[in-house]
Scaffold this motif. Structure first.
Motif, PDB file in Angstrom:
ATOM      1  N   ASP A 172       0.816  -1.227   0.000  1.00  0.00           N
ATOM      2  CA  ASP A 172       0.000   0.000   0.000  1.00  0.00           C
ATOM      3  C   ASP A 172       0.845   1.271   0.000  1.00  0.00           C
ATOM      4  OD1 ASP A 172      -2.423  -1.427   0.034  1.00  0.00           O
ATOM      5  OD2 ASP A 172      -2.369  -1.597   2.216  1.00  0.00           O
ATOM      6  N   CYS A 173       1.807   1.314  -0.913  1.00  0.00           N
ATOM      7  CA  CYS A 173       2.631   2.524  -0.983  1.00  0.00           C
ATOM      8  C   CYS A 173       1.958   3.630  -1.786  1.00  0.00           C
ATOM      9  CB  CYS A 173       4.013   2.212  -1.560  1.00  0.00           C
ATOM     10  SG  CYS A 173       4.092   2.021  -3.351  1.00  0.00           S
ATOM     11  N   PHE A 174       0.876   3.301  -2.497  1.00  0.00           N
ATOM     12  CA  PHE A 174       0.163   4.299  -3.294  1.00  0.00           C
ATOM     13  C   PHE A 174      -0.903   5.004  -2.461  1.00  0.00           C
ATOM     14  CE2 PHE A 174       1.784   1.389  -6.481  1.00  0.00           C
ATOM     15  CZ  PHE A 174       2.221   2.245  -7.479  1.00  0.00           C
ATOM     16  N   TYR A 175      -1.130   6.272  -2.796  1.00  0.00           N
ATOM     17  CA  TYR A 175      -2.218   7.016  -2.175  1.00  0.00           C
ATOM     18  C   TYR A 175      -2.695   8.077  -3.159  1.00  0.00           C
ATOM     19  CZ  TYR A 175       1.372  10.606  -1.230  1.00  0.00           C
ATOM     20  OH  TYR A 175       2.374  11.534  -1.364  1.00  0.00           O
ATOM     21  N   ARG A 176      -3.906   8.573  -2.941  1.00  0.00           N
ATOM     22  CA  ARG A 176      -4.498   9.574  -3.833  1.00  0.00           C
ATOM     23  C   ARG A 176      -4.684  10.877  -3.078  1.00  0.00           C
ATOM     24  NH1 ARG A 176      -8.162   6.746  -5.553  1.00  0.00           N
ATOM     25  NH2 ARG A 176      -7.521   6.292  -7.683  1.00  0.00           N
ATOM     26  N   THR A 177      -4.260  11.994  -3.683  1.00  0.00           N
ATOM     27  CA  THR A 177      -4.402  13.296  -3.047  1.00  0.00           C
ATOM     28  C   THR A 177      -5.826  13.826  -3.215  1.00  0.00           C
ATOM     29  OG1 THR A 177      -3.819  14.601  -5.021  1.00  0.00           O
ATOM     30  CG2 THR A 177      -1.998  13.770  -3.664  1.00  0.00           C
ATOM     31  N   ASP A 178      -6.112  14.937  -2.556  1.00  0.00           N
ATOM     32  CA  ASP A 178      -7.432  15.556  -2.666  1.00  0.00           C
ATOM     33  C   ASP A 178      -7.727  16.010  -4.086  1.00  0.00           C
ATOM     34  OD1 ASP A 178      -7.873  15.187   0.030  1.00  0.00           O
ATOM     35  OD2 ASP A 178      -7.188  17.199   0.596  1.00  0.00           O
ATOM     36  N   GLU A 179      -6.669  16.249  -4.889  1.00  0.00           N
ATOM     37  CA  GLU A 179      -6.840  16.665  -6.280  1.00  0.00           C
ATOM     38  C   GLU A 179      -6.965  15.488  -7.230  1.00  0.00           C
ATOM     39  OE1 GLU A 179      -4.226  17.759  -4.429  1.00  0.00           O
ATOM     40  OE2 GLU A 179      -5.009  19.748  -3.899  1.00  0.00           O
ATOM     41  N   GLY A 180      -6.968  14.263  -6.695  1.00  0.00           N
ATOM     42  CA  GLY A 180      -7.109  13.087  -7.540  1.00  0.00           C
ATOM     43  C   GLY A 180      -5.813  12.580  -8.137  1.00  0.00           C
ATOM     44  N   VAL A 181      -4.671  13.116  -7.696  1.00  0.00           N
ATOM     45  CA  VAL A 181      -3.369  12.675  -8.200  1.00  0.00           C
ATOM     46  C   VAL A 181      -2.925  11.422  -7.461  1.00  0.00           C
ATOM     47  CG1 VAL A 181      -0.946  13.312  -8.527  1.00  0.00           C
ATOM     48  CG2 VAL A 181      -2.732  15.050  -8.762  1.00  0.00           C
ATOM     49  N   VAL A 182      -2.523  10.404  -8.222  1.00  0.00           N
ATOM     50  CA  VAL A 182      -2.057   9.147  -7.628  1.00  0.00           C
ATOM     51  C   VAL A 182      -0.552   9.230  -7.399  1.00  0.00           C
ATOM     52  CG1 VAL A 182      -1.818   6.649  -7.938  1.00  0.00           C
ATOM     53  CG2 VAL A 182      -3.897   7.820  -8.719  1.00  0.00           C
ATOM     54  N   LEU A 183      -0.139   9.172  -6.139  1.00  0.00           N
ATOM     55  CA  LEU A 183       1.270   9.264  -5.770  1.00  0.00           C
ATOM     56  C   LEU A 183       1.693   7.994  -5.019  1.00  0.00           C
ATOM     57  CD1 LEU A 183       1.409  12.977  -4.520  1.00  0.00           C
ATOM     58  CD2 LEU A 183       2.025  12.081  -6.777  1.00  0.00           C
ATOM     59  N   HIS A 184       2.983   7.901  -4.720  1.00  0.00           N
ATOM     60  CA  HIS A 184       3.477   6.734  -3.998  1.00  0.00           C
ATOM     61  C   HIS A 184       4.563   7.163  -3.024  1.00  0.00           C
ATOM     62  CE1 HIS A 184       6.537   7.306  -7.059  1.00  0.00           C
ATOM     63  NE2 HIS A 184       7.315   6.408  -6.481  1.00  0.00           N
ATOM     64  N   ASP A 185       4.759   6.355  -2.014  1.00  0.00           N
ATOM     65  CA  ASP A 185       5.751   6.619  -0.980  1.00  0.00           C
ATOM     66  C   ASP A 185       6.947   5.698  -1.217  1.00  0.00           C
ATOM     67  OD1 ASP A 185       7.274   6.867   1.357  1.00  0.00           O
ATOM     68  OD2 ASP A 185       5.503   7.151   2.621  1.00  0.00           O
ATOM     69  N   LYS A 186       8.073   6.266  -1.609  1.00  0.00           N
ATOM     70  CA  LYS A 186       9.253   5.455  -1.916  1.00  0.00           C
ATOM     71  C   LYS A 186       9.853   4.810  -0.676  1.00  0.00           C
ATOM     72  CE  LYS A 186      10.745   7.529  -6.258  1.00  0.00           C
ATOM     73  NZ  LYS A 186      11.869   8.105  -7.024  1.00  0.00           N
ATOM     74  N   ASP A 187       9.566   5.350   0.504  1.00  0.00           N
ATOM     75  CA  ASP A 187      10.078   4.739   1.729  1.00  0.00           C
ATOM     76  C   ASP A 187       9.365   3.420   2.030  1.00  0.00           C
ATOM     77  OD1 ASP A 187      11.867   6.787   2.128  1.00  0.00           O
ATOM     78  OD2 ASP A 187      10.487   7.970   3.347  1.00  0.00           O
ATOM     79  N   ILE A 188       8.161   3.250   1.481  1.00  0.00           N
ATOM     80  CA  ILE A 188       7.392   2.024   1.697  1.00  0.00           C
ATOM     81  C   ILE A 188       7.586   1.025   0.561  1.00  0.00           C
ATOM     82  CG2 ILE A 188       5.049   1.095   1.961  1.00  0.00           C
ATOM     83  CD1 ILE A 188       4.237   3.716   3.224  1.00  0.00           C
ATOM     84  N   CYS A 189       7.771   1.527  -0.667  1.00  0.00           N
ATOM     85  CA  CYS A 189       7.908   0.682  -1.858  1.00  0.00           C
ATOM     86  C   CYS A 189       9.010  -0.367  -1.680  1.00  0.00           C
ATOM     87  CB  CYS A 189       8.219   1.557  -3.070  1.00  0.00           C
ATOM     88  SG  CYS A 189       8.562   0.644  -4.595  1.00  0.00           S
TER      89      CYS A 189
END
Length: 218
Positions: free
Chosen positions: A71-88
């Motif tokens: 679950d390193c991916f998350y979606r911002t309030d603007e609908g942008v799909v980002l990821h956390d490299k510390d978790i990947c």
């Protein structure tokens, strides 16, 4: 709240790769990774050749998010799909699930072990503090925090690539299609990847049927 999306108008793309260069330069993307790339189909076939600028489409129902085991991916309030490299963990599941080939991995070592995943961030950085050195080193520049749109779209010389609020950019594209239909050019032009990434309301109008082209048929 704006929902940030991309559209590439294949009738305008001239395969100049300005979007690719702008992205790599502004975000200091390492060699071997392409957050954005230009793909040409039917290359050299007169009348059938089309080019399209491809990157992460920040899907409404993102398959990368569905398959990520940590679950390193998350979606911002603007609908942008980002990821956390510390978790990947670099497993590569997201690269197989993505229909646009957006997740990229640098190969390290003689046996090709994977590094942390990298992809287009819609120029909105990552989970670190906005504008921080750590954010830039991991994810590139956060232009959205500066009140700007992605540089790839702003640098497109023919405005084939447009990015921003989905309602606004889909309206721009639909107006272009309507004008082309009115002038008898490029019948049935469609936005690359729109229905695949977003689906539902806002999908550009379908191609005209044969009956639509016959005066008085409908």
């Amino acid at each position: 709240m704006a929902r940030m999306k991309f559209i590439c108008d294949t009738e305008r793309c001239i395969e100049c790769n300005g979007c690719v260069t702008a992205c790599k330069n502004d975000n200091e993307v390492p060699w071997g990774v392409n957050r954005r790339r230009v793909v040409t189909v039917n290359d050299g076939i007169i009348g059938q050749e089309k080019s399209v600028s491809v990157a992460c489409m920040h899907c409404t129902d993102a398959p990368c998010m569905a398959v990520c085991p940590v679950d390193c991916f998350y979606r911002t309030d603007e609908g942008v799909v980002l990821h956390d490299k510390d978790i990947c963990i670099g497993c590569g599941y997201c690269s197989f699930a993505c229909p646009f080939g957006a997740p990229q991995f640098l190969s390290k070592g003689a046996f090709g072990s994977r590094s942390k995943m990298d992809k287009c961030t819609f120029c909105s950085g990552g989970p670190e503090e906005n504008g921080s050195v750590a954010e830039f080193e991991k994810y590139g520049r956060n232009r959205l925090a500066e009140g700007k749109l992605p540089l790839c779209a702003e640098m497109c010389s023919t405005k084939a690539l447009i990015g921003g609020d989905s309602d606004i950019i889909s309206g721009i594209f639909n107006t272009r299609v309507a004008n082309r239909e009115k002038n008898g050019k490029y019948p049935g032009s469609q936005a690359f990847g729109w229905s695949t990434a977003y689906g539902g309301p806002g999908t550009p109008a379908p191609a005209p049927t044969p009956a639509d082209k016959i005066p008085g048929a409908k």
